[in-house]
Design a protein around this motif. Structure first.
Motif, PDB file in Angstrom:
ATOM      1  N   UNK A 155      56.137  43.963  28.191  1.00  0.00           N
ATOM      2  CA  UNK A 155      55.206  44.315  29.268  1.00  0.00           C
ATOM      3  C   UNK A 155      54.998  45.824  29.328  1.00  0.00           C
ATOM      4  N   UNK A 156      56.066  46.564  29.147  1.00  0.00           N
ATOM      5  CA  UNK A 156      55.965  48.015  29.245  1.00  0.00           C
ATOM      6  C   UNK A 156      55.310  48.639  28.018  1.00  0.00           C
ATOM      7  N   UNK A 157      55.626  48.114  26.835  1.00  0.00           N
ATOM      8  CA  UNK A 157      55.080  48.741  25.632  1.00  0.00           C
ATOM      9  C   UNK A 157      53.582  48.504  25.521  1.00  0.00           C
ATOM     10  N   UNK A 158      53.083  47.416  26.081  1.00  0.00           N
ATOM     11  CA  UNK A 158      51.639  47.166  26.018  1.00  0.00           C
ATOM     12  C   UNK A 158      50.845  48.257  26.734  1.00  0.00           C
ATOM     13  N   UNK A 159      51.479  48.917  27.698  1.00  0.00           N
ATOM     14  CA  UNK A 159      50.820  50.012  28.405  1.00  0.00           C
ATOM     15  C   UNK A 159      50.832  51.312  27.606  1.00  0.00           C
ATOM     16  N   UNK A 160      51.607  51.325  26.524  1.00  0.00           N
ATOM     17  CA  UNK A 160      51.762  52.545  25.718  1.00  0.00           C
ATOM     18  C   UNK A 160      50.908  52.536  24.450  1.00  0.00           C
ATOM     19  N   UNK A 161      50.391  51.377  24.080  1.00  0.00           N
ATOM     20  CA  UNK A 161      49.679  51.259  22.797  1.00  0.00           C
ATOM     21  C   UNK A 161      48.231  51.700  22.960  1.00  0.00           C
ATOM     22  N   UNK A 170      56.041  53.642  18.908  1.00  0.00           N
ATOM     23  CA  UNK A 170      56.092  52.343  19.575  1.00  0.00           C
ATOM     24  C   UNK A 170      57.477  51.720  19.394  1.00  0.00           C
ATOM     25  N   UNK A 171      58.005  51.772  18.168  1.00  0.00           N
ATOM     26  CA  UNK A 171      59.321  51.196  17.889  1.00  0.00           C
ATOM     27  C   UNK A 171      60.407  51.881  18.724  1.00  0.00           C
ATOM     28  N   UNK A 172      60.332  53.206  18.830  1.00  0.00           N
ATOM     29  CA  UNK A 172      61.337  53.951  19.599  1.00  0.00           C
ATOM     30  C   UNK A 172      61.290  53.573  21.078  1.00  0.00           C
ATOM     31  N   UNK A 173      60.098  53.437  21.609  1.00  0.00           N
ATOM     32  CA  UNK A 173      59.964  53.109  23.029  1.00  0.00           C
ATOM     33  C   UNK A 173      60.407  51.681  23.319  1.00  0.00           C
ATOM     34  N   UNK A 174      60.135  50.762  22.404  1.00  0.00           N
ATOM     35  CA  UNK A 174      60.594  49.385  22.588  1.00  0.00           C
ATOM     36  C   UNK A 174      62.120  49.360  22.729  1.00  0.00           C
ATOM     37  N   UNK A 175      62.803  50.086  21.857  1.00  0.00           N
ATOM     38  CA  UNK A 175      64.263  50.121  21.912  1.00  0.00           C
ATOM     39  C   UNK A 175      64.745  50.726  23.232  1.00  0.00           C
ATOM     40  N   UNK A 176      64.120  51.805  23.646  1.00  0.00           N
ATOM     41  CA  UNK A 176      64.493  52.448  24.912  1.00  0.00           C
ATOM     42  C   UNK A 176      64.303  51.487  26.082  1.00  0.00           C
ATOM     43  N   UNK A 177      63.173  50.791  26.102  1.00  0.00           N
ATOM     44  CA  UNK A 177      62.895  49.882  27.218  1.00  0.00           C
ATOM     45  C   UNK A 177      63.940  48.765  27.276  1.00  0.00           C
ATOM     46  N   UNK A 231      61.511  38.034  19.216  1.00  0.00           N
ATOM     47  CA  UNK A 231      60.133  37.670  19.543  1.00  0.00           C
ATOM     48  C   UNK A 231      59.162  38.547  18.768  1.00  0.00           C
ATOM     49  N   UNK A 232      57.987  38.017  18.535  1.00  0.00           N
ATOM     50  CA  UNK A 232      56.918  38.783  17.892  1.00  0.00           C
ATOM     51  C   UNK A 232      55.623  38.541  18.642  1.00  0.00           C
ATOM     52  N   UNK A 233      54.915  39.622  18.885  1.00  0.00           N
ATOM     53  CA  UNK A 233      53.574  39.527  19.432  1.00  0.00           C
ATOM     54  C   UNK A 233      52.649  40.432  18.613  1.00  0.00           C
ATOM     55  N   UNK A 234      51.453  39.935  18.369  1.00  0.00           N
ATOM     56  CA  UNK A 234      50.417  40.697  17.679  1.00  0.00           C
ATOM     57  C   UNK A 234      49.271  40.915  18.653  1.00  0.00           C
ATOM     58  N   UNK A 235      48.899  42.156  18.851  1.00  0.00           N
ATOM     59  CA  UNK A 235      47.807  42.490  19.768  1.00  0.00           C
ATOM     60  C   UNK A 235      46.768  43.307  19.013  1.00  0.00           C
ATOM     61  N   UNK A 236      45.558  43.337  19.548  1.00  0.00           N
ATOM     62  CA  UNK A 236      44.482  44.119  18.946  1.00  0.00           C
ATOM     63  C   UNK A 236      44.190  45.339  19.815  1.00  0.00           C
ATOM     64  N   UNK A 357      45.224  35.822  22.631  1.00  0.00           N
ATOM     65  CA  UNK A 357      44.873  37.075  21.952  1.00  0.00           C
ATOM     66  C   UNK A 357      44.586  38.165  22.982  1.00  0.00           C
ATOM     67  N   UNK A 358      45.351  39.244  22.885  1.00  0.00           N
ATOM     68  CA  UNK A 358      45.216  40.386  23.794  1.00  0.00           C
ATOM     69  C   UNK A 358      44.520  41.522  23.073  1.00  0.00           C
ATOM     70  N   UNK A 359      43.474  42.039  23.688  1.00  0.00           N
ATOM     71  CA  UNK A 359      42.770  43.211  23.151  1.00  0.00           C
ATOM     72  C   UNK A 359      42.993  44.348  24.126  1.00  0.00           C
ATOM     73  N   UNK A 360      43.684  45.373  23.694  1.00  0.00           N
ATOM     74  CA  UNK A 360      44.032  46.489  24.569  1.00  0.00           C
ATOM     75  C   UNK A 360      42.930  47.552  24.572  1.00  0.00           C
TER      76      UNK A 360
END
Length: 360
Positions: A155-161, A170-177, A231-236, A357-360
């Motif tokens: 939820x948090x990383x989607x706001x960063x992309x 992105x990878x660093x922030x995912x780990x931090x979160x 888990x894996x999610x793919x977003x556009x 499908x999420x389009x950011x």
């Protein structure tokens, strides 16, 4: 939480007097206390459990261990001497060991050390892996908690992309979160790949910047209470082409087909085939290059697998990933992954994050 009784019960069926646990995963599974590498050894007999470690861990071990005897090893009280003493006193004649985790050198040292007992050594790694397949309620609780932490990080990383942010950021922030939300570690190094890098199923996050019109695939998980999430999610980002939409919806349909086929008693091969048929029919069969899923528990990859090579029935209580993907070299990739709990009636999805499908 420990699993001494479950392991002890298996000893009789395997005609063993005891089992020696030297690998991180099985040692933790037995005792509920984590020690890294070769910093501890556990011994489980049919009616007794012992845990050997050095002074760096004895205080922490005393706080966490239950239903077992804690023994400190060190100068003048070496592990092999103590093992010989215990095995002789208990008249252990057949001793199981982790043939899947022990090096040839370590085995030879153990064999030499126990030559005086005497004691027959028998490999039992497959037995231990089988024991770990069916999760009990407490294990399931920890797995769900780990999954929840990963989903909050999503939820948090989607706001960063956004365009300009790199895969590594992105990878660093995912780990931090995930750490901020209670994880003790990562299940594995996060995979973050975008655009043409998405065709690499296990691609390493790079300095590549995200661009508008690309997919971003994020595969990650954490450890909580000793149990893993995945888990894996793919977003556009910005927009999608017709092909991107088609590939995404094909992967989603394949995942749902595999999940619908999953239940206790059905082979891992059959579950994999249900998902693979959807991708094959859509014309992308050659681009689905791995299996549908793998077991998740104390280790991020453990038995059972939902793979074409596994003709054994899935047991009730198993937790497996559901992660089909399509990877078109040099162009794009899509993977969607949930974790499911196998029951006699079907399965329960432990992953609650949206998959549209999420389009950011």
């Amino acid at each position: 939480m420990n699993h001494y009784p479950k392991i002890a019960a298996a000893l009789e069926a395997e005609n063993l007097d005891a089992v020696l646990l030297t690998g991180e995963a099985n040692r933790f599974y037995a005792s509920g206390f984590f020690t890294p590498g070769a910093d501890a050894t556990a011994l489980v007999t049919r009616n007794r459990a012992l845990f050997f470690t050095d002074a760096r861990y004895t205080e922490a071990a005393a706080r966490h261990l239950e239903d077992c005897e804690l023994r400190e090893v060190g100068p003048g009280k070496g592990l092999t001497d103590q093992l010989r003493e215990v095995l002789c006193s208990l008249d252990v004649r057949r001793l199981g060991f982790e043939d899947g985790a022990m090096s040839v050198r370590s085995f030879r040292r153990l064999e030499t050390a126990l030559a005086e007992v005497p004691c027959e050594l028998t490999g039992v790694s497959e037995t231990l892996l089988t024991l770990r397949q069916a999760k009990d309620p407490e294990e399931l609780r920890l797995l769900e908690a780990a999954q929840g932490i990963a989903e909050r990080a999503l939820e948090e990383i989607l706001r960063e992309i956004r365009p300009g942010v790199t895969e590594r950021e992105i990878a660093a922030k995912i780990q931090y979160f995930m750490l901020r939300h209670g994880a003790s570690d990562m299940s594995f190094d996060p995979i973050v790949v975008s655009g043409p890098n998405g065709s690499l199923p296990h691609g390493v996050p790079s300095a590549k910047e995200i661009r508008a019109g690309e997919f971003v695939t994020m595969d990650f998980g954490c450890v909580y209470g000793g149990y893993c999430s995945d888990m894996t999610r793919t977003v556009a980002v910005g927009s999608v082409t017709e092909e991107m939409e088609r590939v995404y919806q094909t992967v989603l349909a394949a995942q749902e087909a595999g999940i619908s086929a999953a239940r206790a008693g059905v082979s891992g091969k059959a579950v994999d085939a249900a998902a693979r048929a959807v991708i094959q029919e859509a014309g992308y069969g050659e681009y689905f290059t791995h299996s549908f899923g793998h077991g998740v528990g104390v280790e991020i990859h453990e038995a059972p697998n939902a793979a074409a090579s596994n003709e054994k029935p899935l047991p009730a209580g198993a937790v497996i990933s559901a992660e089909p993907g399509i990877y078109i070299p040099g162009k794009l990739g899509v993977r969607i992954e949930d974790v499911i709990f196998i029951t006699p009636e079907g399965c329960r999805n432990l992953t609650k994050a949206p998959k549209d499908l999420t389009v950011l």
